[in-house]
Design a protein around this motif. Structure first.
Motif, short mmCIF file in Angstrom:
data_model
loop_
_atom_site.label_atom_id
_atom_site.label_comp_id
_atom_site.label_asym_id
_atom_site.label_seq_id
_atom_site.Cartn_x
_atom_site.Cartn_y
_atom_site.Cartn_z
N LEU A 86 0.80 -1.26 -0.04
CA LEU A 86 0.00 -0.26 0.16
C LEU A 86 0.74 1.01 -0.21
O LEU A 86 1.01 2.07 -0.45
CB LEU A 86 -1.28 0.11 1.14
N TYR A 87 2.09 1.25 0.96
CA TYR A 87 2.71 2.80 0.80
C TYR A 87 3.20 2.61 0.17
O TYR A 87 3.25 4.13 -0.69
CB TYR A 87 4.02 2.28 1.91
N GLY A 88 4.20 1.87 -0.83
CA GLY A 88 4.29 1.92 -1.93
C GLY A 88 3.95 2.31 -3.25
O GLY A 88 3.83 3.21 -4.46
N ARG A 89 2.50 1.92 -3.63
CA ARG A 89 1.09 2.61 -4.33
C ARG A 89 0.67 4.08 -3.96
O ARG A 89 1.47 4.92 -4.88
CB ARG A 89 0.36 1.40 -4.30
N GLU A 90 0.86 3.66 -3.16
CA GLU A 90 0.40 5.32 -2.73
C GLU A 90 1.29 6.79 -2.64
O GLU A 90 1.38 7.65 -2.70
CB GLU A 90 -0.45 5.65 -0.58
N ARG A 91 2.68 6.34 -2.46
CA ARG A 91 4.33 7.12 -2.37
C ARG A 91 4.65 6.63 -3.55
O ARG A 91 5.06 7.42 -3.93
CB ARG A 91 4.47 6.89 -1.36
N LEU A 92 4.77 6.00 -4.18
CA LEU A 92 5.76 6.12 -5.19
C LEU A 92 5.33 5.87 -6.68
O LEU A 92 6.04 5.64 -7.40
CB LEU A 92 6.28 5.02 -4.74
#
Length: 398
Positions: free
Chosen positions: A49-55
């Protein structure tokens, strides 16, 4: 940890405690980055989730792919470890039974799984505390005995390559501290609870590993630790006498079952998030029952782990798992870098964590690196195929 102690002692010799320190520094950075991201994104999926949202979509997907594949290998290793300790001679059959039982427990909801984990951890820590106490007071058997002098005499030897390789293998044992981040949707007050749980879990694990590592090396020596398949149990036989070594074997089996329980939870929830994002079959994204459990994902993961248990080699599984999880946390740290003003810790933490993850991943045995890169390539191929046939991001179902 027993198998980790054996493998890392073979790689690092008396430098295994230095390897433990290196792995702990990287793990600490990863924990702080995970905690900071969990505050901003309290939903299931963790770094996927973090990677999709921020990167972007691809980094998040690769993080999730590496996590699912690497942690599946971890599950197989933990199941086989539990089988080896609890039912010697019937390891694989016992490992399959362990996967079935733990999967059934997870299907009953994360709260029951958490209570079972608490009981297991309490028993294991009590046994390990007794072992360390016996070492400190000089109790036990006919073996070489524990002493700081004997430990210091073992520290020489391995070059930096051996220490780094051992640190990479040891990371296998550290990787469960952020599991709660993948369960965010099933945690009350996740923005407050998750960061505290991640940091606390890492602190407890680090203290336990250092204490047990010092005790084992001081009792057996680096060479005997490297040659043993159950060094902590052998240390117990020296310190307590052979008639009590079964207590440590039982604790080790329970610890492996506890790790398996939490690993299966984490994989199924990451699979749930990836299905919602359109990167895995939609059926894995369905939750059902009074506890809102992703039953299809749980059952699919249990079946996959069972297959790996029947086919895999334990040593190879640990190295392969470490490679995948280190890449996963490299994406975690890259995501944390984008927090900028929202980052509550020192800004160098995600930089050090990301660099450390990549360094340790590259230092693993070449077979583990080659297998890991091959799996990443397969994942990229699947990503392209899904996109080409219109099943790409955003088509998953909640």
């Amino acid at each position: 940890e027993d198998y980790g102690a054996s493998f890392t002692s073979a790689a690092a010799g008396g430098g295994v405690l230095l390897a433990l320190l290196a792995a702990a520094v990287v793990a600490t950075c990863n924990a702080l980055s995970s905690a900071a991201l969990a505050v901003r994104h309290p939903a299931a999926g963790g770094t996927y989730l973090y990677g999709r949202e921020r990167l972007g979509d691809l980094p998040g997907y690769l993080a999730g792919w590496c996590f699912v594949v690497g942690k599946t290998a971890s599950c197989a290793a933990m199941a086989m470890t539990a089988g080896a300790y609890l039912v010697p001679g019937q390891e694989r059959l016992a490992a399959v039974a362990a996967v079935v039982v733990v999967t059934a427990l997870n299907l009953s909801g994360v709260q029951r799984s958490a209570r079972a984990s608490t009981v297991i951890v309490s028993i294991v820590l009590a046994v390990l505390a007794g072992l360390v106490l016996a070492a400190l007071v000089g109790a036990g058997g006919d073996g070489p005995g524990w002493s700081w002098r004997s430990l210091l005499e073992q520290r020489a030897a391995a070059g930096y390559d051996g220490v780094l390789q051992a640190a990479g293998l040891l990371f296998f044992a550290f990787a469960g501290y952020a599991r709660v981040a993948t369960l965010a949707e099933e945690v009350r007050e996740p923005a407050r609870v998750i960061p505290r749980a991640v940091v606390t879990a890492l602190g407890v694990v680090l203290i336990a590993y250092v204490a047990v590592g010092v005790t084992t090396l001081g009792t057996l020596g680096a060479s005997a630790t490297a040659a043993s398949s159950a060094p902590v149990a052998e240390a117990a036989a020296v310190l307590w006498g052979g008639q009590w070594a079964w207590v440590v074997r039982l604790a080790a089996g329970l610890a492996a079952l506890g790790a398996l329980l939490n690993l299966l939870l984490g994989i199924s929830r990451t699979g749930l998030a990836m299905a919602r994002g359109g990167h895995l079959p939609r059926a894995l994204g369905v939750v059902a029952g009074p506890h809102a459990v992703p039953r299809v994902a749980e059952l699919a993961v249990g079946c996959l782990v069972t297959v790996v248990v029947l086919l895999a080699d334990l040593r190879g599984a640990i190295g392969f798992s470490s490679f995948g999880v280190l890449l996963y946390y490299a994406v975690t740290n890259a995501s944390a870098l984008t927090l900028r003003g929202d980052w509550r810790g020192a800004p160098w933490v995600p930089v050090l964590g990301g660099a450390g993850c990549l360094t340790l991943a590259a230092s693993l045995p070449w077979a583990s690196v080659a297998a890991g890169l091959a799996v990443v390539a397969i994942g990229l191929g699947w990503y392209r195929v899904r996109g080409r046939f219109g099943a790409g991001p955003g088509t998953g179902s909640a």
